[in-house]
Design an enzyme around this catalytic site. Structure first.
Site, PDB file in Angstrom:
ATOM      1  N   LYS A  33      38.277  44.445  38.869  1.00 30.05           N
ATOM      2  CA  LYS A  33      37.558  43.650  37.854  1.00 30.05           C
ATOM      3  C   LYS A  33      37.511  42.162  38.177  1.00 30.05           C
ATOM      4  O   LYS A  33      36.544  41.488  37.836  1.00 30.05           O
ATOM      5  CB  LYS A  33      38.211  43.831  36.477  1.00 30.05           C
ATOM      6  CG  LYS A  33      37.947  45.190  35.858  1.00 30.05           C
ATOM      7  CD  LYS A  33      38.527  45.258  34.449  1.00 30.05           C
ATOM      8  CE  LYS A  33      38.366  46.641  33.877  1.00 30.05           C
ATOM      9  NZ  LYS A  33      38.785  46.706  32.456  1.00 30.05           N
TER      10      LYS A  33
ATOM     11  N   ASP B 108      34.311  44.789  27.965  1.00 32.05           N
ATOM     12  CA  ASP B 108      35.621  45.106  27.373  1.00 32.05           C
ATOM     13  C   ASP B 108      35.828  44.274  26.103  1.00 32.05           C
ATOM     14  O   ASP B 108      36.404  44.755  25.122  1.00 32.05           O
ATOM     15  CB  ASP B 108      36.758  44.791  28.354  1.00 32.05           C
ATOM     16  CG  ASP B 108      36.796  45.762  29.526  1.00 32.05           C
ATOM     17  OD1 ASP B 108      36.414  46.934  29.347  1.00 32.05           O
ATOM     18  OD2 ASP B 108      37.214  45.344  30.624  1.00 32.05           O
TER      19      ASP B 108
END
Ligand code: ATR
Length: 285
Positions: A71, A108
């Site tokens: 990420k 997220d």
């Protein structure tokens, strides 16, 4: 599901990837909508992530979700980075435009906010001081999401204070670092408490925070979702607090990703929580 030569292809990239829920969810939505599309897993070697992603430039596939451990690296591959991804220091979504541009975003954060809206309806993030336990990537992402969502204060408490201070310095604004010795006082005023440590993963004890000190209206969330009802959430429930589980966050981040890839909203007819629980082998909540 029929996949033709005109199919839109997207996927998820992580290492390892075999236990990812994302292919199950996205392909269930694709099937329910009858889309000519496919969502596939990729597990490049850790050192090969950048080569892999840059090779997709130009739209060979529409986009990628990105998960552990890529990420942070995903940001470095992008030409355009959303405010949230930049603040979070991580991207879980890459979109490959036809002109060669790579866009990085972070769903997220919206997943976290949406999970709270779903499991603690009516809760007002804008008036609730938040306490985040932990200072890894998950904590940084949560702090960025809460700051952008208008939380009045976000206090990061971590065993290693310097990591909390690094996040506070990087995000700035309402985000602050506090030593563990201040935790009881912070809990007494908290509207939202989030476990962003790895404690509780696999069934062990969660962080030792005294959740009974929080106001009765406080909401307690755990980003750990294996097991679904962590020891931390069970203690919050025993104290009478509303709880939000990490699985809901995981499910909710998939929705804006799907929209970015395929241009349509996932159908409500698919019970994504039931699908995920079946995959995780947990009894339905
Ligand atoms: P991620 O990026 O997935 O959030 P991480 O960077 O490994 O994971 O962070 C794990 C978090 O759990 C850290 O905040 C870590 O605390 P430290 O920064 O002090 O290491 C926290 N954590 C893990 N085990 C812990 C323990 N036994 N007690 C207290 N905190 C712990």
């Amino acid at each position: 599901m029929s996949v033709t030569g005109a199919a839109i292809v997207a996927g998820v990239c992580g290492q390892p990837i075999r236990h990812s829920l994302s292919p199950v969810l996205h392909n269930a939505w694709i099937a329910a909508l009858g889309l000519d599309a496919a969502y596939v897993p990729f597990a490049p070697a850790e050192a090969a992530f950048e080569t892999f992603v840059l090779g997709l430039r130009g739209g060979a596939i529409r986009g990628l979700n990105v998960t552990i451990p890529f990420k942070e690296q995903a940001l470095a591959c992008a030409d355009q980075i959303s405010d949230l991804a930049r603040l979070a220091g991580a991207a879980n979504l890459l979109v490959f435009e036809a002109d060669g541009t790579i866009r990085a975003d972070n769903t997220d954060g919206p997943g976290l906010i949406e999970a709270i809206a779903v499991q603690a309806p009516g809760f007002d993030l804008g008036t609730a001081p938040a306490v985040i336990l932990g200072a890894g990537g998950a904590a940084r992402g949560a702090a960025a999401a809460l700051a952008l969502a208008g939380a009045p204060k976000v206090s990061i408490v971590n065993r290693t204070l310097s990591r909390a201070e690094a996040i506070a310095a990087s995000i700035g604004g309402v985000v602050e670092a506090q030593p563990e010795t201040e935790l009881d006082g912070l809990l007494a005023k908290a509207g939202l408490v989030i476990n962003a440590t790895s404690l509780g993963l696999g069934g062990g004890a969660g962080p030792a925070a005294r959740l009974e000190l929080t106001p009765e209206s406080a909401v307690v969330m755990d980003m750990v979702y294996k097991p679904l009802r962590t020891e931390f959430l069970r203690r919050a429930e025993a104290a009478g607090r509303r709880t939000v589980d990490g699985l809901e966050m995981l499910l909710r981040q998939a929705v804006p990703s799907f929209e970015a890839f395929f241009g349509v909203t996932p159908p409500a007819s698919v019970d994504m929580r039931a699908l995920a629980l079946a995959q995780l082998g947990e009894a339905a909540k």
